[in-house]
Design an enzyme around this catalytic site. Sequence first.
Site, PDB file in Angstrom:
ATOM      1  N   ASP A  31      15.084  26.780  23.916  1.00 28.10           N
ATOM      2  CA  ASP A  31      13.919  26.246  24.635  1.00 28.10           C
ATOM      3  C   ASP A  31      13.945  26.659  26.106  1.00 28.10           C
ATOM      4  O   ASP A  31      12.976  27.184  26.649  1.00 28.10           O
ATOM      5  CB  ASP A  31      13.882  24.712  24.544  1.00 28.10           C
ATOM      6  N   GLY A  35       7.873  18.124  19.989  1.00 22.67           N
ATOM      7  CA  GLY A  35       8.580  19.330  19.552  1.00 22.67           C
ATOM      8  C   GLY A  35       8.172  20.567  20.324  1.00 22.67           C
ATOM      9  O   GLY A  35       8.452  21.685  19.905  1.00 22.67           O
ATOM     10  N   HIS A  50      16.910  25.532  14.158  1.00 21.00           N
ATOM     11  CA  HIS A  50      18.250  24.925  14.068  1.00 21.00           C
ATOM     12  C   HIS A  50      19.311  25.980  13.818  1.00 21.00           C
ATOM     13  O   HIS A  50      20.243  25.775  13.042  1.00 21.00           O
ATOM     14  CB  HIS A  50      18.300  23.819  13.001  1.00 21.00           C
ATOM     15  N   SER A  75       8.984  20.953  23.631  1.00 26.10           N
ATOM     16  CA  SER A  75       9.978  21.151  24.698  1.00 26.10           C
ATOM     17  C   SER A  75       9.537  20.740  26.091  1.00 26.10           C
ATOM     18  O   SER A  75       9.761  21.471  27.064  1.00 26.10           O
ATOM     19  CB  SER A  75      10.435  22.613  24.750  1.00 26.10           C
ATOM     20  N   SER A  76       8.938  19.553  26.190  1.00 28.22           N
ATOM     21  CA  SER A  76       8.583  19.079  27.524  1.00 28.22           C
ATOM     22  C   SER A  76       9.840  18.895  28.385  1.00 28.22           C
ATOM     23  O   SER A  76       9.817  19.176  29.587  1.00 28.22           O
ATOM     24  CB  SER A  76       7.790  17.775  27.439  1.00 28.22           C
TER      25      SER A  76
HETATM   26  C1  GLA Z   1      15.318  21.574  19.813  1.00 26.94           C
HETATM   27  C2  GLA Z   1      16.494  22.080  20.653  1.00 26.94           C
HETATM   28  C3  GLA Z   1      16.670  23.583  20.478  1.00 26.94           C
HETATM   29  C4  GLA Z   1      16.736  23.963  18.998  1.00 26.94           C
HETATM   30  C5  GLA Z   1      15.591  23.328  18.216  1.00 26.94           C
HETATM   31  C6  GLA Z   1      15.739  23.553  16.736  1.00 26.94           C
HETATM   32  O1  GLA Z   1      14.124  22.107  20.272  1.00 26.94           O
HETATM   33  O2  GLA Z   1      16.282  21.803  22.012  1.00 26.94           O
HETATM   34  O3  GLA Z   1      17.818  24.020  21.160  1.00 26.94           O
HETATM   35  O4  GLA Z   1      17.980  23.635  18.458  1.00 26.94           O
HETATM   36  O5  GLA Z   1      15.517  21.929  18.453  1.00 26.94           O
HETATM   37  O6  GLA Z   1      15.665  24.904  16.448  1.00 26.94           O
END
Ligand code: GLA
Length: 389
Positions: free
Chosen positions: A175, A127, A39, A129-130
Amino acid sequence: MDSFRSKENLNRFESIFGKTKQPPRLFQAPARINIIGEHVDYLGGTVLPAAIDFAVQVYLRPNDTSSYNLYSVTYNETVELRKPLLPNPKSSWTDYIAGVIVEVEKKGHIVPGFDLLVDGNIPQGSGLSSSAAFEVVTGYAIKETFGLPISREEIALIGQRAENHFVGTKCGIMDQFIIAVGRKDDCISLNTDTLQYSYHHFDLGDSEFYLINSNVKHSLKDSAYNQRRSECESALAKIQTKFPNFTHLYDVNLSDVQIGECHLTNEERKRTKHVTSERERTKIVIEGLESGNFKDVGSALFETHWSLSKEFEVSCPETDFIVDSLQSLGVTGARMIGGGFGGCVLVLDMKDHFSKIDAVLKKSYQQKFNLEIDFYKFHISDGVKEISI
Ligand code: GLA
């Protein structure tokens, strides 16, 4: 997953869209972990992500029309899109493709019609990133198929804009960036202000990273992700009225007394505390991974978790329970990763300790939440690429 259902999906593609002289090309984008820097990627911070070997795969072939004919293996659904491309609430999986086409065209390129099949094995809402993988693989497949002069870094930015403007999550760049530029066995440190990055190779020796999926499905879109982002922006705006030299919340290095003079709300103060303290932990983790001081790395991971839980408030009882249990079981380090509100925990531990963890944790988690957890061992892998078929 180079051979992931590839043959089967090629047959599917041809039975849905027809067999022509020109076969479709196959492209693949990985999932990602983030070792530290959570974050902070929409606040000018440094992040340390790596691509891992879960993936989204796309077969794409031009169709000499102005339609985009799309098929998802996961949803077993065919959708035809025509311009103007608008969000599609009935089949929202097509938004990732439409969003990317719109953003590629905003850059002045033309995206002709195509047939596309998508499949993947990245657990959704975990979490990992699909969504970013889907955006990046679509952008890369379009660029390669139609020979567009777009760099990997630009593909990442196109994916982020698709997510921000079309899908509706105000995510940062981490991501899409790691999925676009990732390299086997390396993580990157990425400065999300300048987008400068470097590759790092770490020898974990007798230690390993692995993932635990809490199986609490998060949806960043529906969650407080955008709210956290705006709390951080309002905190910075207030800080700037007194200390105008700061351009990013990540760089704020004021004492508690000085912060006290900025009239932040309690939430804004807590968000600021997480973001600015993550800076120091990121340094510790990079140094620790380089020098082999995994104990310090592990402690920083635990600290980040509790900061995300208590100050940034993006954890949930299930992931807190997992991290708390792992801490009691004596693992080296662990923390939730990604946007939060469920999803995966990243664990750093000695390889030979795993057998003392999995069964115990599975049982206690099941008893407490009546939910299964999954353990994933993974390899650090390449970013988006074409797969030969
Ligand atoms: C998600 C968002 C990223 C990042 C993370 C937290 O994966 O897509 O851009 O902000 O949360 O670090």
